[in-house]
Design a protein around this motif. Structure first.
Motif, PDB file in Angstrom:
ATOM      1  N   ALA A  63       0.804  -1.267   0.261  1.00  0.00           N
ATOM      2  CA  ALA A  63      -0.084   0.126  -0.238  1.00  0.00           C
ATOM      3  C   ALA A  63       0.481   1.512  -0.530  1.00  0.00           C
ATOM      4  O   ALA A  63       2.270   1.376   0.268  1.00  0.00           O
ATOM      5  CB  ALA A  63      -0.592  -0.605   1.372  1.00  0.00           C
ATOM      6  N   LEU A  64       0.118   2.442  -0.024  1.00  0.00           N
ATOM      7  CA  LEU A  64       1.244   3.465  -0.145  1.00  0.00           C
ATOM      8  C   LEU A  64       0.611   4.289   0.522  1.00  0.00           C
ATOM      9  O   LEU A  64      -0.713   4.202   0.764  1.00  0.00           O
ATOM     10  CB  LEU A  64       0.740   4.334  -1.495  1.00  0.00           C
ATOM     11  CG  LEU A  64       1.698   3.600  -2.860  1.00  0.00           C
ATOM     12  CD1 LEU A  64       1.498   4.533  -4.494  1.00  0.00           C
ATOM     13  CD2 LEU A  64       3.348   3.274  -2.200  1.00  0.00           C
ATOM     14  N   HIS A  65       1.622   4.837   1.498  1.00  0.00           N
ATOM     15  CA  HIS A  65       1.036   6.262   1.996  1.00  0.00           C
ATOM     16  C   HIS A  65       0.982   7.571   1.969  1.00  0.00           C
ATOM     17  O   HIS A  65       2.114   6.790   1.246  1.00  0.00           O
ATOM     18  CB  HIS A  65       1.447   5.245   3.937  1.00  0.00           C
ATOM     19  CG  HIS A  65       0.296   5.233   4.725  1.00  0.00           C
ATOM     20  ND1 HIS A  65       0.714   4.768   6.359  1.00  0.00           N
ATOM     21  CD2 HIS A  65      -0.105   3.543   4.451  1.00  0.00           C
ATOM     22  CE1 HIS A  65       0.142   3.271   6.097  1.00  0.00           C
ATOM     23  NE2 HIS A  65      -0.493   3.497   5.013  1.00  0.00           N
ATOM     24  N   TYR A  66       1.509   8.359   1.973  1.00  0.00           N
ATOM     25  CA  TYR A  66       1.596   9.914   2.425  1.00  0.00           C
ATOM     26  C   TYR A  66       1.291  11.329   3.020  1.00  0.00           C
ATOM     27  O   TYR A  66       1.163  10.516   4.295  1.00  0.00           O
ATOM     28  CB  TYR A  66       0.162  10.874   1.166  1.00  0.00           C
ATOM     29  CG  TYR A  66      -0.062   9.162  -0.343  1.00  0.00           C
ATOM     30  CD1 TYR A  66       0.166   9.428  -1.603  1.00  0.00           C
ATOM     31  CD2 TYR A  66      -1.047   8.499   0.258  1.00  0.00           C
ATOM     32  CE1 TYR A  66      -0.348   8.875  -2.560  1.00  0.00           C
ATOM     33  CE2 TYR A  66      -1.441   7.100  -0.878  1.00  0.00           C
ATOM     34  CZ  TYR A  66      -0.883   7.530  -2.398  1.00  0.00           C
ATOM     35  OH  TYR A  66      -1.538   6.516  -3.008  1.00  0.00           O
ATOM     36  N   GLN A  67       3.083  11.407   2.571  1.00  0.00           N
ATOM     37  CA  GLN A  67       2.696  12.179   3.716  1.00  0.00           C
ATOM     38  C   GLN A  67       2.917  13.903   3.284  1.00  0.00           C
ATOM     39  O   GLN A  67       3.703  14.105   2.276  1.00  0.00           O
ATOM     40  CB  GLN A  67       4.528  12.445   4.288  1.00  0.00           C
ATOM     41  CG  GLN A  67       5.182  13.095   5.730  1.00  0.00           C
ATOM     42  CD  GLN A  67       6.193  13.075   6.233  1.00  0.00           C
ATOM     43  OE1 GLN A  67       7.257  12.816   4.975  1.00  0.00           O
ATOM     44  NE2 GLN A  67       6.458  12.979   7.273  1.00  0.00           N
ATOM     45  N   PRO A  68       2.224  14.938   3.947  1.00  0.00           N
ATOM     46  CA  PRO A  68       2.658  16.536   3.560  1.00  0.00           C
ATOM     47  C   PRO A  68       2.840  16.505   3.083  1.00  0.00           C
ATOM     48  O   PRO A  68       3.891  17.094   3.886  1.00  0.00           O
ATOM     49  CB  PRO A  68       1.291  16.774   4.347  1.00  0.00           C
ATOM     50  CG  PRO A  68       1.272  16.424   5.540  1.00  0.00           C
ATOM     51  CD  PRO A  68       1.520  14.583   5.184  1.00  0.00           C
ATOM     52  N   LYS A  69       3.461  17.897   1.705  1.00  0.00           N
ATOM     53  CA  LYS A  69       4.796  19.345   2.465  1.00  0.00           C
ATOM     54  C   LYS A  69       3.009  20.499   2.547  1.00  0.00           C
ATOM     55  O   LYS A  69       2.594  19.612   1.931  1.00  0.00           O
ATOM     56  CB  LYS A  69       5.179  19.063   0.569  1.00  0.00           C
ATOM     57  CG  LYS A  69       6.075  17.713   0.901  1.00  0.00           C
ATOM     58  CD  LYS A  69       7.236  17.261  -0.606  1.00  0.00           C
ATOM     59  CE  LYS A  69       5.939  17.674  -1.603  1.00  0.00           C
ATOM     60  NZ  LYS A  69       7.162  17.060  -3.216  1.00  0.00           N
ATOM     61  N   LEU A  70       4.521  21.143   3.237  1.00  0.00           N
ATOM     62  CA  LEU A  70       3.013  22.507   3.563  1.00  0.00           C
ATOM     63  C   LEU A  70       4.585  23.889   3.724  1.00  0.00           C
ATOM     64  O   LEU A  70       5.175  23.303   2.683  1.00  0.00           O
ATOM     65  CB  LEU A  70       3.449  22.611   5.354  1.00  0.00           C
ATOM     66  CG  LEU A  70       2.898  21.547   5.716  1.00  0.00           C
ATOM     67  CD1 LEU A  70       2.719  20.017   5.528  1.00  0.00           C
ATOM     68  CD2 LEU A  70       1.744  21.898   6.532  1.00  0.00           C
ATOM     69  N   ASP A  71       3.345  24.347   2.601  1.00  0.00           N
ATOM     70  CA  ASP A  71       3.782  25.798   2.160  1.00  0.00           C
ATOM     71  C   ASP A  71       4.484  26.519   3.912  1.00  0.00           C
ATOM     72  O   ASP A  71       3.501  26.094   4.647  1.00  0.00           O
ATOM     73  CB  ASP A  71       3.270  26.969   1.807  1.00  0.00           C
ATOM     74  CG  ASP A  71       4.080  28.423   1.653  1.00  0.00           C
ATOM     75  OD1 ASP A  71       4.003  28.657   2.818  1.00  0.00           O
ATOM     76  OD2 ASP A  71       3.978  28.547   0.638  1.00  0.00           O
ATOM     77  N   LEU A  72       6.049  26.401   4.435  1.00  0.00           N
ATOM     78  CA  LEU A  72       6.136  26.998   5.820  1.00  0.00           C
ATOM     79  C   LEU A  72       5.619  28.640   6.484  1.00  0.00           C
ATOM     80  O   LEU A  72       5.239  27.964   7.056  1.00  0.00           O
ATOM     81  CB  LEU A  72       7.284  26.789   5.981  1.00  0.00           C
ATOM     82  CG  LEU A  72       8.930  25.647   5.688  1.00  0.00           C
ATOM     83  CD1 LEU A  72       9.751  25.583   6.011  1.00  0.00           C
ATOM     84  CD2 LEU A  72       7.663  24.503   6.429  1.00  0.00           C
ATOM     85  N   ASP A  73       5.357  28.597   5.292  1.00  0.00           N
ATOM     86  CA  ASP A  73       4.634  30.693   5.735  1.00  0.00           C
ATOM     87  C   ASP A  73       3.361  30.422   5.937  1.00  0.00           C
ATOM     88  O   ASP A  73       2.351  30.688   6.740  1.00  0.00           O
ATOM     89  CB  ASP A  73       4.644  31.323   4.632  1.00  0.00           C
ATOM     90  CG  ASP A  73       6.482  32.276   4.979  1.00  0.00           C
ATOM     91  OD1 ASP A  73       6.832  32.189   5.955  1.00  0.00           O
ATOM     92  OD2 ASP A  73       7.205  32.400   3.670  1.00  0.00           O
TER      93      ASP A  73
END
Length: 263
Positions: A25-35
Motif C-alpha cells: 500500500a502507499l501512505h502519503y506524507q504532506p508537504k507544506l508551505d512553511l509560511d
C-alpha cells in the motif's frame, strides 16, 4: 552469516508473493508551505503489511528488492498506484495535488522506464503535471547523458523533477545547471541537526536555501521534527517542508480527508 542469508531469502520469497497478493500500500506524507501552512503536495511512501509479520521496515524492502531485481516491477506498481490515487482524489473533489514518487537507480536506468511511465499515465488518466519524480544526486550523475535525455522527456510531459537527499551525494554542483531540476530536497540529516544556533549544519541548510533561490528552484526541507527547526527554516527563507512535526505518513483515505479540508 547463515542466519542473515536465511532471513534474506525468506523476505525475498515473500516479496515476490506480496506483489501477486496485493500486500503493498502507499501512505502519503504532506508537504507544506512553511509560511501559510497550506499543503503544497504529498510524498508517496511504500508500506508492506505482511499477513504474519505485520508492517515490514521500508528500508529492508527496498534493499532486498534491489538485490534480487524486484525493485523495477515494485517501482512500476508504486508509480501506477500513485497515479491511480491522484485520479481517485480528483474524482472525489480534491483539487489537483502534486504526488512525489521516489525512483531507484535500477528503475531509472531501466531502458523502458519512460515508456512504462507514459503507458501508466495513459492507462490511469492521471495528469503528468501532478507527478514529481524524486531522484538522488548519485542516480542522476551515474550516466549524465542518459539522465539528461530521460529528464528532458519527462519535463516535456509536464512531470516535475526533484533531487532527493540533496547534500549527501555527488560532490559536483554542475548538474544543477545541466538538468531541468525543479526542486531541491534538503536531506533530513542536516535539518535534524539544526539547534537554532549558527551551527555548521544550520550553515549548510541556509546555503542550500540560498542556492536554490538563486537558481529559481523550490527548496523543501525533509525531517522537520520541532518548532526550533521550523523557525530556523522560515527565518532563512525555506519555502516548503515535511516531517513528523506536521504529520506522519498516513493512508490514502485520511490523506484525502486532509486534502479536502484545505479547500
Amino acid at each position: 552469516m547463515i542466519a542473515r542469508a536465511v532471513v534474506r531469502q525468506l523476505i525475498e520469497s515473500n516479496l515476490r508473493r506480496a506483489l501477486e497478493r496485493a500486500e503493498f500500500a502507499l501512505h502519503y506524507q504532506p508537504k507544506l508551505d512553511l509560511d501559510s501552512g497550506t499543503i503544497t503536495g504529498v510524498e508517496a511512501l511504500l508500506r508492506w503489511d505482511h499477513p504474519e509479520w505485520g508492517l515490514v521496515a521500508p528500508e529492508r524492502v527496498i534493499h532486498i528488492a534491489e538485490e534480487c531485481g524486484l525493485v523495477v516491477p515494485l517501482g512500476r506498481w508504486v508509480l501506477r498506484e500513485a497515479c491511480a490515487q491522484a485520479v481517485r482524489w480528483r474524482d472525489s473533489g480534491v483539487a489537483p495535488v502534486s504526488i512525489a514518487v521516489n525512483v531507484s537507480a535500477m528503475e531509472f536506468r531501466n531502458r523502458d522506464f519512460f515508456d512504462h511511465a507514459l503507458a501508466i499515465f495513459e492507462a490511469t488518466g492521471a495528469d503528468p503535471a501532478c507527478l514529481q519524480l524524486e531522484l538522488t544526486e548519485s542516480v542522476l550523475m551515474r550516466d549524465v547523458a542518459a539522465s539528461a535525455c530521460l529528464l528532458a522527456k519527462s519535463k516535456a510531459m509536464g512531470v516535475e523533477i526533484a533531487v532527493d537527499d540533496f547534500g549527501t551525494g555527488y560532490s559536483s554542483l554542475s548538474y544543477l545547471n545541466k538538468f531541468p531540476i525543479d526542486v531541491l530536497k534538503i536531506d533530513q540529516s542536516f535539518v535534524r541537526a539544526i539547534d537554532g544556533n549558527a551551527s555548521s549544519n544550520g550553515a549548510i541548510v541556509s546555503a542550500v536555501i540560498g542556492m536554490g533561490r538563486s537558481l529559481r528552484q523550490r527548496v523543501i526541507a525533509e525531517g522537520i521534527e520541532n518548532a526550533a527547526q521550523l523557525d530556523f527554516l522560515k527565518l532563512h527563507g525555506c519555502g516548503e517542508g515535511q516531517g513528523y512535526f506536521f504529520s506522519r505518513p498516513i493512508d490514502a483515505a485520511r490523506m484525502g480527508t486532509m486534502l479536502l479540508a484545505r479547500a
